[in-house]
Write a protein that holds these residues in place. Structure first.
Motif, PDB file in Angstrom:
ATOM      1  N   SER A  53      42.352  43.252  17.334  1.00 41.43           N
ATOM      2  CA  SER A  53      42.227  41.800  17.448  1.00 41.43           C
ATOM      3  C   SER A  53      43.623  41.213  17.572  1.00 41.43           C
ATOM      4  O   SER A  53      44.556  41.712  16.961  1.00 41.43           O
ATOM      5  CB  SER A  53      41.529  41.227  16.210  1.00 41.43           C
ATOM      6  OG  SER A  53      41.439  39.826  16.329  1.00 41.43           O
ATOM      7  N   PHE A  54      43.733  40.141  18.372  1.00 42.08           N
ATOM      8  CA  PHE A  54      45.028  39.452  18.452  1.00 42.08           C
ATOM      9  C   PHE A  54      45.079  38.285  17.483  1.00 42.08           C
ATOM     10  O   PHE A  54      46.078  37.587  17.381  1.00 42.08           O
ATOM     11  CB  PHE A  54      45.290  38.965  19.886  1.00 42.08           C
ATOM     12  CG  PHE A  54      45.462  40.095  20.871  1.00 42.08           C
ATOM     13  CD1 PHE A  54      46.496  41.008  20.719  1.00 42.08           C
ATOM     14  CD2 PHE A  54      44.596  40.241  21.946  1.00 42.08           C
ATOM     15  CE1 PHE A  54      46.666  42.049  21.616  1.00 42.08           C
ATOM     16  CE2 PHE A  54      44.760  41.283  22.841  1.00 42.08           C
ATOM     17  CZ  PHE A  54      45.788  42.188  22.679  1.00 42.08           C
ATOM     18  N   TYR A  73      45.997  46.747  15.804  1.00 45.17           N
ATOM     19  CA  TYR A  73      46.171  46.482  17.224  1.00 45.17           C
ATOM     20  C   TYR A  73      45.869  45.017  17.448  1.00 45.17           C
ATOM     21  O   TYR A  73      44.748  44.610  17.257  1.00 45.17           O
ATOM     22  CB  TYR A  73      45.248  47.368  18.064  1.00 45.17           C
ATOM     23  CG  TYR A  73      45.450  47.141  19.539  1.00 45.17           C
ATOM     24  CD1 TYR A  73      46.207  48.018  20.294  1.00 45.17           C
ATOM     25  CD2 TYR A  73      44.899  46.026  20.173  1.00 45.17           C
ATOM     26  CE1 TYR A  73      46.422  47.792  21.642  1.00 45.17           C
ATOM     27  CE2 TYR A  73      45.122  45.792  21.515  1.00 45.17           C
ATOM     28  CZ  TYR A  73      45.874  46.676  22.249  1.00 45.17           C
ATOM     29  OH  TYR A  73      46.098  46.453  23.579  1.00 45.17           O
ATOM     30  N   LEU A  84      53.369  37.565  16.186  1.00 47.16           N
ATOM     31  CA  LEU A  84      54.263  38.595  15.666  1.00 47.16           C
ATOM     32  C   LEU A  84      54.530  38.468  14.161  1.00 47.16           C
ATOM     33  O   LEU A  84      54.352  39.430  13.412  1.00 47.16           O
ATOM     34  CB  LEU A  84      55.581  38.582  16.442  1.00 47.16           C
ATOM     35  CG  LEU A  84      56.505  39.770  16.176  1.00 47.16           C
ATOM     36  CD1 LEU A  84      57.179  40.202  17.459  1.00 47.16           C
ATOM     37  CD2 LEU A  84      57.549  39.514  15.121  1.00 47.16           C
ATOM     38  N   ASP A  85      54.893  37.271  13.706  1.00 45.66           N
ATOM     39  CA  ASP A  85      55.245  37.121  12.293  1.00 45.66           C
ATOM     40  C   ASP A  85      54.068  37.402  11.370  1.00 45.66           C
ATOM     41  O   ASP A  85      54.194  38.110  10.375  1.00 45.66           O
ATOM     42  CB  ASP A  85      55.796  35.715  12.039  1.00 45.66           C
ATOM     43  CG  ASP A  85      57.225  35.577  12.566  1.00 45.66           C
ATOM     44  OD1 ASP A  85      57.958  36.568  12.513  1.00 45.66           O
ATOM     45  OD2 ASP A  85      57.565  34.487  13.044  1.00 45.66           O
ATOM     46  N   PHE A 111      51.685  45.053  21.856  1.00 40.79           N
ATOM     47  CA  PHE A 111      51.051  44.905  23.169  1.00 40.79           C
ATOM     48  C   PHE A 111      51.957  44.041  24.032  1.00 40.79           C
ATOM     49  O   PHE A 111      52.157  42.865  23.737  1.00 40.79           O
ATOM     50  CB  PHE A 111      49.677  44.257  22.986  1.00 40.79           C
ATOM     51  CG  PHE A 111      48.949  43.959  24.271  1.00 40.79           C
ATOM     52  CD1 PHE A 111      48.580  44.977  25.142  1.00 40.79           C
ATOM     53  CD2 PHE A 111      48.581  42.649  24.588  1.00 40.79           C
ATOM     54  CE1 PHE A 111      47.872  44.690  26.309  1.00 40.79           C
ATOM     55  CE2 PHE A 111      47.874  42.359  25.749  1.00 40.79           C
ATOM     56  CZ  PHE A 111      47.526  43.383  26.609  1.00 40.79           C
ATOM     57  N   GLN A 145      62.210  43.690  22.662  1.00 40.20           N
ATOM     58  CA  GLN A 145      62.524  42.599  21.739  1.00 40.20           C
ATOM     59  C   GLN A 145      61.571  42.591  20.542  1.00 40.20           C
ATOM     60  O   GLN A 145      61.991  42.445  19.394  1.00 40.20           O
ATOM     61  CB  GLN A 145      62.443  41.255  22.475  1.00 40.20           C
ATOM     62  CG  GLN A 145      63.546  41.092  23.516  1.00 40.20           C
ATOM     63  CD  GLN A 145      63.308  39.924  24.450  1.00 40.20           C
ATOM     64  OE1 GLN A 145      62.268  39.266  24.382  1.00 40.20           O
ATOM     65  NE2 GLN A 145      64.273  39.654  25.312  1.00 40.20           N
ATOM     66  N   MET A 146      60.296  42.770  20.825  1.00 42.29           N
ATOM     67  CA  MET A 146      59.329  42.756  19.721  1.00 42.29           C
ATOM     68  C   MET A 146      59.524  43.956  18.801  1.00 42.29           C
ATOM     69  O   MET A 146      59.388  43.857  17.587  1.00 42.29           O
ATOM     70  CB  MET A 146      57.907  42.705  20.273  1.00 42.29           C
ATOM     71  CG  MET A 146      57.565  41.358  20.897  1.00 42.29           C
ATOM     72  SD  MET A 146      55.793  41.100  21.073  1.00 42.29           S
ATOM     73  CE  MET A 146      55.526  41.715  22.702  1.00 42.29           C
ATOM     74  N   ARG A 199      62.308  45.477  18.225  1.00 38.58           N
ATOM     75  CA  ARG A 199      63.493  45.212  17.402  1.00 38.58           C
ATOM     76  C   ARG A 199      63.135  44.242  16.269  1.00 38.58           C
ATOM     77  O   ARG A 199      63.534  44.443  15.113  1.00 38.58           O
ATOM     78  CB  ARG A 199      64.607  44.634  18.274  1.00 38.58           C
ATOM     79  CG  ARG A 199      65.908  44.342  17.533  1.00 38.58           C
ATOM     80  CD  ARG A 199      66.674  45.595  17.172  1.00 38.58           C
ATOM     81  NE  ARG A 199      67.027  46.377  18.340  1.00 38.58           N
ATOM     82  CZ  ARG A 199      68.121  46.169  19.086  1.00 38.58           C
ATOM     83  NH1 ARG A 199      68.967  45.235  18.764  1.00 38.58           N
ATOM     84  NH2 ARG A 199      68.357  46.926  20.133  1.00 38.58           N
ATOM     85  N   ALA A 200      62.351  43.221  16.603  1.00 38.07           N
ATOM     86  CA  ALA A 200      61.974  42.236  15.588  1.00 38.07           C
ATOM     87  C   ALA A 200      61.183  42.901  14.457  1.00 38.07           C
ATOM     88  O   ALA A 200      61.432  42.643  13.277  1.00 38.07           O
ATOM     89  CB  ALA A 200      61.161  41.116  16.226  1.00 38.07           C
ATOM     90  N   ASP A 225      63.515  45.073  12.412  1.00 38.95           N
ATOM     91  CA  ASP A 225      64.365  44.247  11.548  1.00 38.95           C
ATOM     92  C   ASP A 225      63.628  43.826  10.280  1.00 38.95           C
ATOM     93  O   ASP A 225      64.226  43.604   9.241  1.00 38.95           O
ATOM     94  CB  ASP A 225      64.831  42.996  12.303  1.00 38.95           C
ATOM     95  CG  ASP A 225      65.950  43.329  13.288  1.00 38.95           C
ATOM     96  OD1 ASP A 225      66.472  44.462  13.210  1.00 38.95           O
ATOM     97  OD2 ASP A 225      66.277  42.473  14.129  1.00 38.95           O
ATOM     98  N   THR A 266      65.830  34.952  14.909  1.00 37.50           N
ATOM     99  CA  THR A 266      65.095  36.083  15.493  1.00 37.50           C
ATOM    100  C   THR A 266      65.011  35.926  17.005  1.00 37.50           C
ATOM    101  O   THR A 266      65.254  36.868  17.756  1.00 37.50           O
ATOM    102  CB  THR A 266      63.649  36.128  14.935  1.00 37.50           C
ATOM    103  OG1 THR A 266      63.713  35.911  13.529  1.00 37.50           O
ATOM    104  CG2 THR A 266      62.979  37.455  15.237  1.00 37.50           C
ATOM    105  N   MET A 318      66.485  38.285  19.649  1.00 38.62           N
ATOM    106  CA  MET A 318      65.599  38.960  20.587  1.00 38.62           C
ATOM    107  C   MET A 318      66.048  38.747  22.023  1.00 38.62           C
ATOM    108  O   MET A 318      66.035  39.662  22.839  1.00 38.62           O
ATOM    109  CB  MET A 318      64.164  38.476  20.401  1.00 38.62           C
ATOM    110  CG  MET A 318      63.442  39.227  19.287  1.00 38.62           C
ATOM    111  SD  MET A 318      61.884  38.492  18.804  1.00 38.62           S
ATOM    112  CE  MET A 318      60.902  38.698  20.258  1.00 38.62           C
ATOM    113  N   ILE A 357      68.695  40.910  23.391  1.00 44.77           N
ATOM    114  CA  ILE A 357      68.381  42.310  23.681  1.00 44.77           C
ATOM    115  C   ILE A 357      67.967  42.434  25.135  1.00 44.77           C
ATOM    116  O   ILE A 357      66.979  41.858  25.570  1.00 44.77           O
ATOM    117  CB  ILE A 357      67.231  42.810  22.789  1.00 44.77           C
ATOM    118  CG1 ILE A 357      67.632  42.702  21.330  1.00 44.77           C
ATOM    119  CG2 ILE A 357      66.862  44.242  23.143  1.00 44.77           C
ATOM    120  CD1 ILE A 357      66.482  42.912  20.381  1.00 44.77           C
ATOM    121  N   ILE A 388      40.093  42.520  24.618  1.00 45.43           N
ATOM    122  CA  ILE A 388      39.311  42.822  23.407  1.00 45.43           C
ATOM    123  C   ILE A 388      37.974  42.084  23.409  1.00 45.43           C
ATOM    124  O   ILE A 388      36.939  42.632  23.016  1.00 45.43           O
ATOM    125  CB  ILE A 388      40.122  42.474  22.146  1.00 45.43           C
ATOM    126  CG1 ILE A 388      41.324  43.432  22.036  1.00 45.43           C
ATOM    127  CG2 ILE A 388      39.263  42.546  20.898  1.00 45.43           C
ATOM    128  CD1 ILE A 388      42.283  43.104  20.910  1.00 45.43           C
TER     129      ILE A 388
END
Lengths: 463, 387
Positions: A166-167, A187, A194-195, A211, A221-222, A224-225, A228, B54, B58, B61, B383
């Motif tokens: 699920s997003f 997933y 993201l957070d 994804f 980038q994601m 790396r985030a 971190d 962030t 980001m 990068i 999904i």
């Protein structure tokens, strides 16, 4: 870039544990231990002489190019990743691609249970190995958090580990409240969640997927985030484009794996996830869809997919993919052989027929599959160093003298009164020589071992 | 709960507050609201700063595609000339299309036989039962109905234990197929090491200047005769070794000594079928292609796969209810065998089933497009959209 034994040795204490009769690692020297470590046949923890600093240096050095990640807990687990190389001939590929089937959270009770049962019971035996599916991917198809959580708790009873798809971080949270203790794979993280997803991954200590369809810059980038934030167990989904876009998907997979293995780019040193199930967004015909889904799965499995989510459950679709997986993940350094010697099938007595074959695993298990439960017989297995009948005949490992020795060594002459040996159809050219050398009568059996039961029946009728 | 407590409760999870038409006594605000508001504002500011940090980090990068330089390249081989529409094999300068566009799409050549071939598996036979008496009609059907880029005519009937057709009869069959289609041909013999070179020589003469691929030269037969036929009548040669890279190198060297160039040779490193040793072929084909790009001159030729071998696997043809219908298993077996070879670097595929040919060609054609030039669908809601 592969780690050599020398690279490892430099960081070991190099004491060879002189003052000790029994070194903890069980090796005669630090060099021997280093070799084992570099070949992944020993654990670092076995060395008791390491300083903390040396330990962590070695740990980083020995970490596989692709991080190894475990999904699930207890006896419901799969491990993915762990690969070191781009090409299997350089070193084995580790941890076979996990094959996962999706299930929607809005199926009615009966259909839901039926699908779980199908996934759990799918199996196919090949070369002495039982091939099965590895996990269930629960899809938040309803878009409803409560429904997703409810379906997740139903899967607590299932025998396989879980992927929660699920997003929506609220839905993910609701489901994790039910099954978060089972370490499902989350997933997926995307740009918008993201957070929140990262917080859930940390709270429940679960691996998490990124994804980022067809955008490796964003993926980096994601990644790396997340790193971190202290998240280490990451899976990468660069998008599976099942139509004309499959070339792009393949490029993305290859680039990621190349960055991981050859450039040791820490943002990409993670397992790869593909979704052949997306075939069904565009193809409704069951046969066409099944064939196409298997085709996409094979494409991605060949180029580095560590985990694949399917929608189709037809066995004719899954068998070829399971077979491909079995081939790709064999160890090229070891011959695929079984022990030579005497095997018995069914009720054997002094009148039972005596068959012969070679110890190539594929040959042996094919023959075994064809006679097990269908014939009562002895089977002599010749050591051909893991070569098939025709190959060992050409290479000389299958020869009259070797067969005569096998007869003597196994003591088959004490077990049966008859002196008739049935050899594989393909070894007909040496039948005369075997007769001369062993003193046994030789019958040439069928070319394909599926004909053995019939062959034995006819033999019985004649006598 | 009084109003103030409710407000404070609401503010607990708030990142920022937007105040519209707000009126309040200043003293009250200072005395009662200030600590809560301050805390919230403070938190929001910190959080926003973190997010910005962030984001900034980001964006800093950058992603650089892992592209390599290869010192060598693969020769391009032209098949088909004269009255044939030519196809081109090989010509790669890099391993993947994101490194350098791939010059030629993979080519599929359909298997056709000079005799009705009773041994063909049913899922294939049923597509061709009406044309199996005449190789010309068979070839025409493969091209017109099933979109073959090429046709392989196997002169199985010349086998001494099959029909022992004469080289002259073989030449007649070749003429029939040449008349029937305008695609390039692969000419295969029966596998008899004594007779094959003579048969191939006669067939090569019959197809002079049509640039066919003579299949095959190997170390077990008079490869010099095959090479000479190719040079004399303007054809290419299939150089066949059995999953052994050194044997392949040796054979290629021998063939080049006979006057052939890398533009006249296609290698067949042997296709072991899915489940029956495919991993050996994966290793050999991968190593061969890498060696070519790294500069090994004896291996810089395009490669071919006898994908048809997949039908020898019992899982492809054997009736077994527990495995499902062979109608579906068979084509998948052939596709996966071919596809796996394609992903390791094979350029031309000899295949049997119409659906296998179609799917392999489809995927193969995407490999010649450039990275990120295809319109890809939006899959971000898969999904919920998957049924």
């Amino acid at each position: 870039m592969q780690v050599t034994a020398m690279d490892v040795y430099r960081l070991l204490p190099q004491t060879n544990c002189e003052d000790c009769d029994e070194p903890a690692c069980g090796e005669a020297s630090c060099m021997a231990f280093a070799t084992k470590l570099s070949e992944k046949e020993a654990q670092l923890e076995m060395c008791t002489e390491l300083s903390e600093e040396a330990f962590s240096k070695l740990e980083a050095l020995l970490a596989p190019a692709v991080r190894e990640i475990t999904i699930g807990t207890g006896d419901k687990t799969i491990t993915i990743g762990g690969d070191e190389v781009l090409y299997r001939y350089e070193l084995t590929y580790y941890n076979p691609t996990a094959m996962v089937i999706d299930i929607a959270d809005n199926l009615d009770e009966e259909a839901f249970n039926e699908r779980v049962k199908t996934i759990e019971e799918t199996e196919f035996e090949r070369i002495g190995e039982l091939l099965t599916l590895d996990a269930i991917a629960l899809r938040n198809a309803s878009g409803d958090a409560a429904k997703f959580a409810e379906a997740a708790s139903k899967l607590k009873k299932a025998k396989l580990p879980l992927i929660l798809c699920s997003f929506d971080s609220e839905a993910m949270k609701a489901a994790l409240e039910k099954v978060g203790d089972e370490r499902p794979l989350i997933y997926a993280v995307n740009q918008d969640n993201l957070d929140e997803m990262a917080a859930l991954a940390l709270e429940y200590n679960c691996p998490v997927t990124i994804f980022s369809p067809n955008d490796l810059e964003k993926m980096k980038q994601m990644s790396r985030a997340l790193r971190d934030k202290g998240i280490q167990d990451i899976v990468l989904d660069p998008g599976t484009f099942v139509g004309d876009g499959i070339g792009d998907s393949l490029d993305d997979f290859v680039m990621i794996r190349r960055l991981a293995v050859e450039e040791r780019d820490d943002d990409f040193r993670f397992p790869l996830l593909g979704i052949p199930a997306l075939t069904w967004l565009y193809e409704k015909d069951e046969v066409q869809g099944g064939i196409r889904e298997a085709t996409i799965a094979a494409t991605l499995m060949n180029k580095y997919a560590d985990i694949l989510i399917f929608h189709g459950t037809n066995i004719w679709e899954l068998i070829p993919v399971l077979t491909l997986r079995q081939g790709i993940y064999t160890d090229p350094r070891k011959p695929q052989a079984v022990d030579a010697g005497l095997y018995e099938f069914g009720e054997v007595d002094k009148d039972s027929p005596v068959l012969m074959t070679t110890n190539f695993a594929l040959t042996f298990y094919t023959v075994e599959g064809d006679i097990k439960g269908k014939a009562n017989t002895y089977l002599l297995v010749l050591d051909t160093e893991g070569r098939a009948v025709d190959v060992s005949l050409a290479g000389g490992q299958l020869n009259a003298e070797a067969v005569a020795d096998l007869i003597k060594e196994t003591g088959i002459e004490d077990k049966v009164e008859n002196r008739t040996l049935i050899i594989p159809g393909l070894s007909a050219p040496v039948s005369g020589e075997i007769e001369d050398e062993s003193g046994w009568e030789v019958l040439v059996g069928p070319r394909d071992s599926s004909g053995i039961p019939d062959f034995l029946d006819k033999l019985k009728e004649k006598s | 709960m009084d109003q103030m407590s409710q407000l404070l409760k609401l503010l607990e999870k708030t990142d920022y507050i937007e105040i519209n038409e707000f009126r309040m006594d200043f003293e009250e605000l200072e005395l009662q609201l200030a600590p809560a508001v301050q805390r919230v504002v403070q938190q929001a500011v910190t959080k926003q700063a973190a997010v910005q940090e962030t984001m900034k980090k980001m964006e800093a990068i950058e992603f650089t595609p892992p592209i390599k330089d290869y010192p060598g390249d693969v020769a391009q081989v032209q098949l088909g000339a004269g009255s044939r529409k030519p196809v081109y094999l090989g010509g790669q300068k890099a391993l993947y299309r994101f490194e350098e566009p791939q010059p030629n799409p993979p080519v599929v050549t359909f298997d056709v036989f000079d005799i009705p071939m009773p041994g063909l598996p049913r899922p294939i036979r049923e597509h061709f039962s009406d044309v199996m008496e005449h190789p010309g009609d068979w070839a025409k059907k493969a091209v017109n109905d099933f979109g073959a880029n090429m046709v392989t005519i196997h002169l199985i009937g010349t086998g001494p234990k099959v029909m022992d057709k004469t080289p002259r009869q073989a030449a007649e069959d070749i003429e029939e197929v040449l008349q029937a289609v305008d695609v390039p041909l692969v000419i295969g013999a029966s596998g008899d090491p004594q007779k094959d070179p003579i048969v191939l020589e006669a067939a090569a003469a019959a197809a002079e200047d049509e640039r066919c691929l003579l299949a095959s030269a190997n170390l077990d037969l008079d490869y010099k005769k095959v090479a000479k036929a190719a040079v004399d009548y303007n054809h290419a040669v299939l150089s066949w070794a059995i999953t052994d890279i050194n044997m392949q190198k040796t054979l290629n060297k021998y063939l080049m000594k006979e006057g052939l160039t890398p533009n006249d040779i296609v290698m067949d490193p042997t296709t072991c079928a899915l489940g029956y040793g495919i991993e050996f072929s994966i290793d050999v084909i991968t190593r061969t292609r890498l060696a070519a790009l790294k500069g090994d001159k004896d291996l810089q030729m395009p490669m071919s796969s006898g994908t048809t071998n997949a039908w020898g696997s019992r899982e492809a043809w054997m009736k077994n209810d527990a495995w499902g219908p062979t109608d579906y298993r068979g084509p998948i077996w052939e596709i996966i065998t071919g596809l796996t070879m394609m992903l390791c670097g094979v350029d031309i595929f000899m295949m049997l089933h119409p659906l296998s040919v179609q799917l392999l060609s489809e995927i193969g054609s995407t490999f010649t497009k450039e990275y990120l030039t295809t319109d890809v669908p939006d899959i971000s809601n898969w999904i919920t959209e998957l049924e």
